[in-house]
Design a protein around this motif. Structure first.
Motif, mmCIF file in Angstrom:
data_model
loop_
_atom_site.group_PDB
_atom_site.id
_atom_site.type_symbol
_atom_site.label_atom_id
_atom_site.label_comp_id
_atom_site.label_asym_id
_atom_site.label_seq_id
_atom_site.Cartn_x
_atom_site.Cartn_y
_atom_site.Cartn_z
ATOM 1 N N LEU A 206 1.187 -1.025 -0.164
ATOM 2 C CA LEU A 206 -0.063 -0.353 0.409
ATOM 3 C C LEU A 206 0.677 1.458 -0.050
ATOM 4 O O LEU A 206 1.066 2.111 -1.081
ATOM 5 C CB LEU A 206 -0.840 0.120 1.664
ATOM 6 C CG LEU A 206 -1.966 1.304 1.044
ATOM 7 C CD1 LEU A 206 -3.371 0.722 1.858
ATOM 8 C CD2 LEU A 206 -1.447 1.960 1.998
ATOM 9 N N ALA A 207 1.738 1.270 1.358
ATOM 10 C CA ALA A 207 2.924 2.364 0.763
ATOM 11 C C ALA A 207 3.755 2.667 -0.522
ATOM 12 O O ALA A 207 3.831 3.446 -1.053
ATOM 13 C CB ALA A 207 4.184 2.035 1.520
ATOM 14 N N LEU A 208 3.990 1.391 -1.013
ATOM 15 C CA LEU A 208 4.534 1.829 -2.539
ATOM 16 C C LEU A 208 3.162 1.856 -3.555
ATOM 17 O O LEU A 208 3.749 2.996 -4.333
ATOM 18 C CB LEU A 208 4.999 0.112 -2.864
ATOM 19 C CG LEU A 208 6.206 -0.284 -2.295
ATOM 20 C CD1 LEU A 208 6.648 -1.777 -2.614
ATOM 21 C CD2 LEU A 208 7.012 0.974 -2.184
ATOM 22 N N ALA A 209 2.355 1.799 -3.281
ATOM 23 C CA ALA A 209 1.013 1.835 -4.351
ATOM 24 C C ALA A 209 0.573 3.578 -4.394
ATOM 25 O O ALA A 209 0.665 4.137 -5.069
ATOM 26 C CB ALA A 209 -0.228 0.938 -3.844
ATOM 27 N N VAL A 210 1.116 4.402 -2.379
ATOM 28 C CA VAL A 210 0.876 5.618 -2.538
ATOM 29 C C VAL A 210 1.665 5.915 -4.208
ATOM 30 O O VAL A 210 1.431 7.099 -4.457
ATOM 31 C CB VAL A 210 0.751 6.351 -1.041
ATOM 32 C CG1 VAL A 210 0.719 7.204 -1.018
ATOM 33 C CG2 VAL A 210 -0.085 5.101 -0.008
ATOM 34 N N SER A 211 3.267 5.548 -3.560
ATOM 35 C CA SER A 211 3.944 6.985 -4.569
ATOM 36 C C SER A 211 3.930 6.239 -6.062
ATOM 37 O O SER A 211 3.980 7.129 -7.033
ATOM 38 C CB SER A 211 5.295 6.051 -3.771
ATOM 39 O OG SER A 211 5.446 5.379 -3.946
ATOM 40 N N GLU A 212 3.509 5.252 -6.391
ATOM 41 C CA GLU A 212 3.363 3.983 -7.480
ATOM 42 C C GLU A 212 1.372 5.249 -8.113
ATOM 43 O O GLU A 212 2.187 4.862 -9.161
ATOM 44 C CB GLU A 212 3.297 3.251 -7.521
ATOM 45 C CG GLU A 212 4.718 2.976 -7.273
ATOM 46 C CD GLU A 212 4.796 1.207 -7.535
ATOM 47 O OE1 GLU A 212 4.056 0.636 -7.703
ATOM 48 O OE2 GLU A 212 5.962 1.168 -6.767
ATOM 49 N N GLY A 213 0.622 5.825 -6.681
ATOM 50 C CA GLY A 213 0.031 6.222 -7.911
ATOM 51 C C GLY A 213 -1.372 4.891 -8.222
ATOM 52 O O GLY A 213 -1.941 5.161 -9.137
ATOM 53 N N ARG A 214 -1.163 3.927 -7.862
ATOM 54 C CA ARG A 214 -2.008 2.517 -8.338
ATOM 55 C C ARG A 214 -2.932 1.758 -7.002
ATOM 56 O O ARG A 214 -2.373 2.699 -5.583
ATOM 57 C CB ARG A 214 -1.469 0.985 -8.366
ATOM 58 C CG ARG A 214 -0.294 1.412 -7.244
ATOM 59 C CD ARG A 214 0.577 -0.815 -8.239
ATOM 60 N NE ARG A 214 1.555 -0.764 -7.321
ATOM 61 C CZ ARG A 214 1.368 -1.011 -6.663
ATOM 62 N NH1 ARG A 214 0.533 -1.732 -5.616
ATOM 63 N NH2 ARG A 214 2.434 -1.498 -5.410
#
Ligand SMILES: NC(=O)c1ccc[n+]([C@@H]2O[C@H](COP(=O)([O-])OP(=O)(O)OC[C@H]3O[C@@H](n4cnc5c(N)ncnc54)[C@H](O)[C@@H]3O)[C@@H](O)[C@H]2O)c1
Length: 394
Positions: free
Chosen positions: A330-338
């Motif tokens: 989820l943390a990576l999704a926030v930065s990747e916009g997904r």
């Protein structure tokens, strides 16, 4: 680069009970995540957790919601509190990642997704076990066509509940508990990950005992009321045309059946006893498959030496209990916009399926499922393998 951007994703933990230990151990491995505060109903419990894991602040839940520095609330409270804590977190402008079940009331699930969408926040939800090496292996076998077009699935878990190992097992027998809502999310999430969304269900259930005794810990000998059914059978139909049957029970003393199998036009995938201790789903373990060309089960990864399998042979990481991996995603999704893989949309779909299974015997008819979600993407091969390659085979 992505890791750098996601760095200092500041998490406030609410719920410092039994399951929080494995989350805190896992999250400590991820440099992208900082658990900056923890809270629960019991300040002494929170303080002890803060000391044990070096969390800078132990406080009350309200202070987590009010802390402008916190990006995301990790909601590890009991099921009855999940929706309230998640909604308060979102309304305070924070992303949220919650334990299962997503909610205990379907309307709350829709409310959570609506508030998140209106505020541009992400919702993630356990289980994240499907991100573990075992389930990623299963998904690879399916996607590589090893068993051909999937036609069916079977899942059976027979346990005698939680009163022999959980010191405060009351919530497992209160509304929002029971084997279907407790164990069902692992199996149904894995099914949707492998086979896609579910379109129609039927079910049958019973309650064998009206009260159960706590048989461990300081409350040993205390009786608890049982407000939910504790033996659940269901039939499932997928959008893809595959069909399945699932048994989740807290009323079974022992069974040789615990397993998860996926049938295809050209073969079978078998996941033997997903967890011999709790009957619950885990990240790691053997995967067997057999096709029309083979006379025996093939082990994946290939067995080596005395171990049933070896991590080094697995293309996928996280072959150990890694609860919290979904929060990293989820943390990576926030930065990747997904969307995160263990997403709110997936949890909402799974919750609707479980609510429909519970409703089916009361109404006596098949229940159509209205929500849909995409199959989550598999993790990239070798994702964070450096963190997991020293893991031991189970
Ligand atoms: N224990 C397990 O083996 C296990 C495994 C997987 C998932 N889970 C899930 O994790 C969740 C927590 O389980 P647990 O075993 O850690 O429970 P627990 O009873 O040990 O701990 C619950 C924690 O939540 C806090 N809490 C309860 N209501 C709250 C509220 N309204 N506001 C703030 N804090 C509140 C309590 O103070 C406590 O710190 C449950 O949803 C459970 O289904 C548990």
């Amino acid at each position: 680069m992505l890791d750098e951007r996601a760095k200092s994703f500041r998490v406030g933990l609410i719920g410092c009970g039994r399951i929080s230990d494995i989350y805190l151990k896992t999250l400590a491995k991820f440099h992208e995540i900082d658990v900056v505060a923890c809270a629960s109903l019991d300040i002494e419990e929170s303080q002890a957790k803060a000391v044990k894991y070096g969390i800078p602040k132990a406080c009350l839940p309200d202070e987590i919601f009010a802390d402008a520095e916190i990006d995301c609330v990790l909601n590890l409270t009991v099921p009855a509190a999940h929706a309230d804590v998640s909604l308060r977190a979102l309304k305070a402008g924070k992303h949220v990642y919650s334990e299962k079940p997503f909610v205990t009331d379907f309307a709350d699930g829709a409310r959570i997704l609506d508030v998140a969408a209106s505020k541009g926040l992400l919702v993630g939800n356990a289980p994240d076990t499907f991100l573990g090496g075992r389930w990623q292996t299963v998904r690879s076998l399916i996607d590589e066509g090893v068993i051909g077009k999937p036609t069916g699935v079977f899942a059976h878990v027979g346990t005698h509940g939680t009163e022999r190992h959980h010191p405060n097992p009351d919530f497992y027998y209160a509304r929002g508990g029971g084997p279907l809502l407790d164990l069902g999310p692992y199996y149904l999430t894995a099914m949707v990950f492998c086979l896609g969304p579910i379109s129609r269900v039927a079910g049958m259930s019973r309650r064998t005992f009206d009260r159960r005794m706590i048989e461990n810990g300081p409350r040993n000998g205390q009786w608890m009321p049982v407000d939910v059914d504790t033996h659940s059978l269901s039939l499932l139909e997928f959008d893809s045309g595959a069909i399945g049957d699932m048994t989740m029970s807290f009323d079974v003393w022992d069974s040789e059946a615990p397993r998860f199998e996926i049938y295809g036009e050209d073969g079978t995938i078998c996941i033997p006893d997903p967890d011999p201790v709790h009957g619950a789903n885990v990240f790691q373990g053997d995967v067997l498959y057999r096709t029309r060309e083979t006379a025996r089960w093939t082990h994946q990864p290939r067995p080596v030496g005395r171990d049933a399998w070896q991590v080094a042979n697995n293309r996928h990481g996280f072959n150990e209990d890694s609860r919290g991996l979904g929060l990293l995603d989820l943390a990576l999704a926030v930065s990747e916009g997904r969307e995160p893989r263990a997403s709110g949309a997936l949890a909402y779909h799974v919750f609707e399926v479980m609510a429909a299974i519970e409703k089916a015997p009361r109404e006596g008819i098949y229940q159509s499922i209205t929500s849909r979600c995409d199959r989550p993407e598999p993790l990239p091969l070798n994702f964070k393998k450096d963190l997991t390659e020293t893991s031991h085979a189970c």
